[in-house]
Design a protein around this motif. Structure first.
Motif, PDB file in Angstrom:
ATOM      1  N   SER A  94     -45.987  41.188 -67.214  1.00 24.35           N
ATOM      2  CA  SER A  94     -46.057  40.666 -68.576  1.00 24.35           C
ATOM      3  C   SER A  94     -45.860  39.155 -68.604  1.00 24.35           C
ATOM      4  O   SER A  94     -46.598  38.437 -69.291  1.00 24.35           O
ATOM      5  CB  SER A  94     -44.992  41.353 -69.430  1.00 24.35           C
ATOM      6  N   GLU A  95     -44.880  38.661 -67.853  1.00 27.48           N
ATOM      7  CA  GLU A  95     -44.644  37.218 -67.781  1.00 27.48           C
ATOM      8  C   GLU A  95     -45.829  36.499 -67.150  1.00 27.48           C
ATOM      9  O   GLU A  95     -46.231  35.425 -67.608  1.00 27.48           O
ATOM     10  CB  GLU A  95     -43.375  36.920 -66.987  1.00 27.48           C
ATOM     11  N   PHE A  96     -46.393  37.084 -66.120  1.00 29.84           N
ATOM     12  CA  PHE A  96     -47.554  36.490 -65.466  1.00 29.84           C
ATOM     13  C   PHE A  96     -48.732  36.413 -66.427  1.00 29.84           C
ATOM     14  O   PHE A  96     -49.419  35.395 -66.509  1.00 29.84           O
ATOM     15  CB  PHE A  96     -47.931  37.301 -64.225  1.00 29.84           C
ATOM     16  N   LYS A  97     -48.934  37.488 -67.177  1.00 31.89           N
ATOM     17  CA  LYS A  97     -50.041  37.526 -68.128  1.00 31.89           C
ATOM     18  C   LYS A  97     -49.866  36.462 -69.214  1.00 31.89           C
ATOM     19  O   LYS A  97     -50.815  35.751 -69.556  1.00 31.89           O
ATOM     20  CB  LYS A  97     -50.131  38.911 -68.764  1.00 31.89           C
ATOM     21  N   SER A  98     -48.659  36.327 -69.744  1.00 33.57           N
ATOM     22  CA  SER A  98     -48.443  35.330 -70.795  1.00 33.57           C
ATOM     23  C   SER A  98     -48.559  33.911 -70.246  1.00 33.57           C
ATOM     24  O   SER A  98     -49.073  33.022 -70.918  1.00 33.57           O
ATOM     25  CB  SER A  98     -47.094  35.540 -71.479  1.00 33.57           C
ATOM     26  N   ALA A  99     -48.101  33.697 -69.018  1.00 38.83           N
ATOM     27  CA  ALA A  99     -48.212  32.362 -68.411  1.00 38.83           C
ATOM     28  C   ALA A  99     -49.672  31.999 -68.169  1.00 38.83           C
ATOM     29  O   ALA A  99     -50.097  30.872 -68.438  1.00 38.83           O
ATOM     30  CB  ALA A  99     -47.441  32.309 -67.104  1.00 38.83           C
ATOM     31  N   THR A 100     -50.455  32.966 -67.690  1.00 45.04           N
ATOM     32  CA  THR A 100     -51.869  32.674 -67.449  1.00 45.04           C
ATOM     33  C   THR A 100     -52.605  32.448 -68.763  1.00 45.04           C
ATOM     34  O   THR A 100     -53.465  31.573 -68.836  1.00 45.04           O
ATOM     35  CB  THR A 100     -52.562  33.834 -66.724  1.00 45.04           C
ATOM     36  N   LYS A 101     -52.238  33.205 -69.780  1.00 46.74           N
ATOM     37  CA  LYS A 101     -52.876  33.019 -71.085  1.00 46.74           C
ATOM     38  C   LYS A 101     -52.553  31.625 -71.618  1.00 46.74           C
ATOM     39  O   LYS A 101     -53.427  30.945 -72.158  1.00 46.74           O
ATOM     40  CB  LYS A 101     -52.393  34.073 -72.078  1.00 46.74           C
ATOM     41  N   GLY A 102     -51.312  31.166 -71.424  1.00 44.54           N
ATOM     42  CA  GLY A 102     -50.940  29.823 -71.856  1.00 44.54           C
ATOM     43  C   GLY A 102     -51.741  28.751 -71.137  1.00 44.54           C
ATOM     44  O   GLY A 102     -52.190  27.779 -71.746  1.00 44.54           O
ATOM     45  N   LEU A 103     -51.937  28.927 -69.845  1.00 43.82           N
ATOM     46  CA  LEU A 103     -52.726  27.959 -69.078  1.00 43.82           C
ATOM     47  C   LEU A 103     -54.181  27.944 -69.522  1.00 43.82           C
ATOM     48  O   LEU A 103     -54.784  26.878 -69.667  1.00 43.82           O
ATOM     49  CB  LEU A 103     -52.646  28.279 -67.580  1.00 43.82           C
ATOM     50  N   VAL A 104     -54.741  29.117 -69.756  1.00 44.74           N
ATOM     51  CA  VAL A 104     -56.139  29.202 -70.186  1.00 44.74           C
ATOM     52  C   VAL A 104     -56.296  28.560 -71.559  1.00 44.74           C
ATOM     53  O   VAL A 104     -57.242  27.793 -71.793  1.00 44.74           O
ATOM     54  CB  VAL A 104     -56.613  30.676 -70.197  1.00 44.74           C
ATOM     55  N   ASP A 105     -55.366  28.849 -72.470  1.00 46.21           N
ATOM     56  CA  ASP A 105     -55.433  28.251 -73.807  1.00 46.21           C
ATOM     57  C   ASP A 105     -55.331  26.732 -73.744  1.00 46.21           C
ATOM     58  O   ASP A 105     -56.037  26.017 -74.450  1.00 46.21           O
ATOM     59  CB  ASP A 105     -54.330  28.813 -74.704  1.00 46.21           C
ATOM     60  N   GLU A 106     -54.456  26.244 -72.877  1.00 44.25           N
ATOM     61  CA  GLU A 106     -54.287  24.798 -72.718  1.00 44.25           C
ATOM     62  C   GLU A 106     -55.575  24.152 -72.198  1.00 44.25           C
ATOM     63  O   GLU A 106     -56.001  23.108 -72.692  1.00 44.25           O
ATOM     64  CB  GLU A 106     -53.135  24.512 -71.762  1.00 44.25           C
ATOM     65  N   GLU A 107     -56.207  24.780 -71.220  1.00 42.43           N
ATOM     66  CA  GLU A 107     -57.461  24.249 -70.679  1.00 42.43           C
ATOM     67  C   GLU A 107     -58.574  24.285 -71.737  1.00 42.43           C
ATOM     68  O   GLU A 107     -59.370  23.361 -71.827  1.00 42.43           O
ATOM     69  CB  GLU A 107     -57.890  25.026 -69.433  1.00 42.43           C
ATOM     70  N   LYS A 108     -58.613  25.342 -72.530  1.00 44.22           N
ATOM     71  CA  LYS A 108     -59.613  25.422 -73.594  1.00 44.22           C
ATOM     72  C   LYS A 108     -59.417  24.296 -74.605  1.00 44.22           C
ATOM     73  O   LYS A 108     -60.385  23.707 -75.081  1.00 44.22           O
ATOM     74  CB  LYS A 108     -59.544  26.779 -74.292  1.00 44.22           C
ATOM     75  N   ARG A 109     -58.143  24.000 -74.943  1.00 44.65           N
ATOM     76  CA  ARG A 109     -57.858  22.901 -75.869  1.00 44.65           C
ATOM     77  C   ARG A 109     -58.308  21.567 -75.292  1.00 44.65           C
ATOM     78  O   ARG A 109     -58.888  20.735 -75.989  1.00 44.65           O
ATOM     79  CB  ARG A 109     -56.359  22.839 -76.189  1.00 44.65           C
ATOM     80  N   LYS A 110     -58.065  21.366 -74.005  1.00 44.35           N
ATOM     81  CA  LYS A 110     -58.475  20.124 -73.350  1.00 44.35           C
ATOM     82  C   LYS A 110     -59.993  19.969 -73.380  1.00 44.35           C
ATOM     83  O   LYS A 110     -60.520  18.901 -73.680  1.00 44.35           O
ATOM     84  CB  LYS A 110     -57.992  20.067 -71.906  1.00 44.35           C
ATOM     85  N   ILE A 111     -60.703  21.051 -73.082  1.00 43.79           N
ATOM     86  CA  ILE A 111     -62.160  21.011 -73.074  1.00 43.79           C
ATOM     87  C   ILE A 111     -62.683  20.769 -74.490  1.00 43.79           C
ATOM     88  O   ILE A 111     -63.607  19.991 -74.700  1.00 43.79           O
ATOM     89  CB  ILE A 111     -62.730  22.324 -72.495  1.00 43.79           C
ATOM     90  N   LYS A 112     -62.069  21.389 -75.480  1.00 43.55           N
ATOM     91  CA  LYS A 112     -62.480  21.220 -76.863  1.00 43.55           C
ATOM     92  C   LYS A 112     -62.282  19.769 -77.307  1.00 43.55           C
ATOM     93  O   LYS A 112     -63.126  19.191 -77.973  1.00 43.55           O
ATOM     94  CB  LYS A 112     -61.701  22.161 -77.770  1.00 43.55           C
ATOM     95  N   ASN A 113     -61.161  19.167 -76.919  1.00 47.30           N
ATOM     96  CA  ASN A 113     -60.891  17.772 -77.278  1.00 47.30           C
ATOM     97  C   ASN A 113     -61.852  16.827 -76.590  1.00 47.30           C
ATOM     98  O   ASN A 113     -62.190  15.773 -77.126  1.00 47.30           O
ATOM     99  CB  ASN A 113     -59.444  17.399 -76.944  1.00 47.30           C
ATOM    100  N   LEU A 114     -62.297  17.136 -75.382  1.00 50.91           N
ATOM    101  CA  LEU A 114     -63.233  16.267 -74.664  1.00 50.91           C
ATOM    102  C   LEU A 114     -64.640  16.333 -75.255  1.00 50.91           C
ATOM    103  O   LEU A 114     -65.401  15.379 -75.157  1.00 50.91           O
ATOM    104  CB  LEU A 114     -63.282  16.656 -73.190  1.00 50.91           C
ATOM    105  N   SER A 115     -64.983  17.455 -75.858  1.00 48.73           N
ATOM    106  CA  SER A 115     -66.344  17.626 -76.360  1.00 48.73           C
ATOM    107  C   SER A 115     -66.589  16.845 -77.639  1.00 48.73           C
ATOM    108  O   SER A 115     -67.724  16.650 -78.040  1.00 48.73           O
ATOM    109  CB  SER A 115     -66.655  19.100 -76.576  1.00 48.73           C
ATOM    110  N   TYR A 116     -65.546  16.385 -78.315  1.00 49.34           N
ATOM    111  CA  TYR A 116     -65.748  15.621 -79.561  1.00 49.34           C
ATOM    112  C   TYR A 116     -65.987  14.194 -79.307  1.00 49.34           C
ATOM    113  O   TYR A 116     -65.857  13.467 -78.564  1.00 49.34           O
ATOM    114  CB  TYR A 116     -64.535  15.765 -80.489  1.00 49.34           C
TER     115      TYR A 116
END
Length: 58
Positions: free
Chosen positions: A36-58
């Motif tokens: 469960s901890e691994f899943k939440s940590a990976t989800k946090g990393l994926v969400d963070e990367e998605k935010r970074k990519i979204k900010n770069l696309s603007y």
């Protein structure tokens, strides 16, 4: 009868035999918490990367 048992099944049987039913449930709980901890940590990393990519696309 044991043809489809496989390695994971053997590992579970060995753990149950070695530690007994009380310890096996504790080990299972700890394993579940770890997953469960691994899943939440990976989800946090994926969400963070998605935010970074979204900010770069603007």
């Amino acid at each position: 009868m044991f043809q489809n048992l496989g390695v994971p099944g053997l590992v579970i049987i060995l753990i149950t035999c070695d530690f007994g039913s009380e310890k096996s449930s504790e080990i299972g709980r700890a394993f579940g918490r770890t997953l469960s901890e691994f899943k939440s940590a990976t989800k946090g990393l994926v969400d963070e990367e998605k935010r970074k990519i979204k900010n770069l696309s603007y």
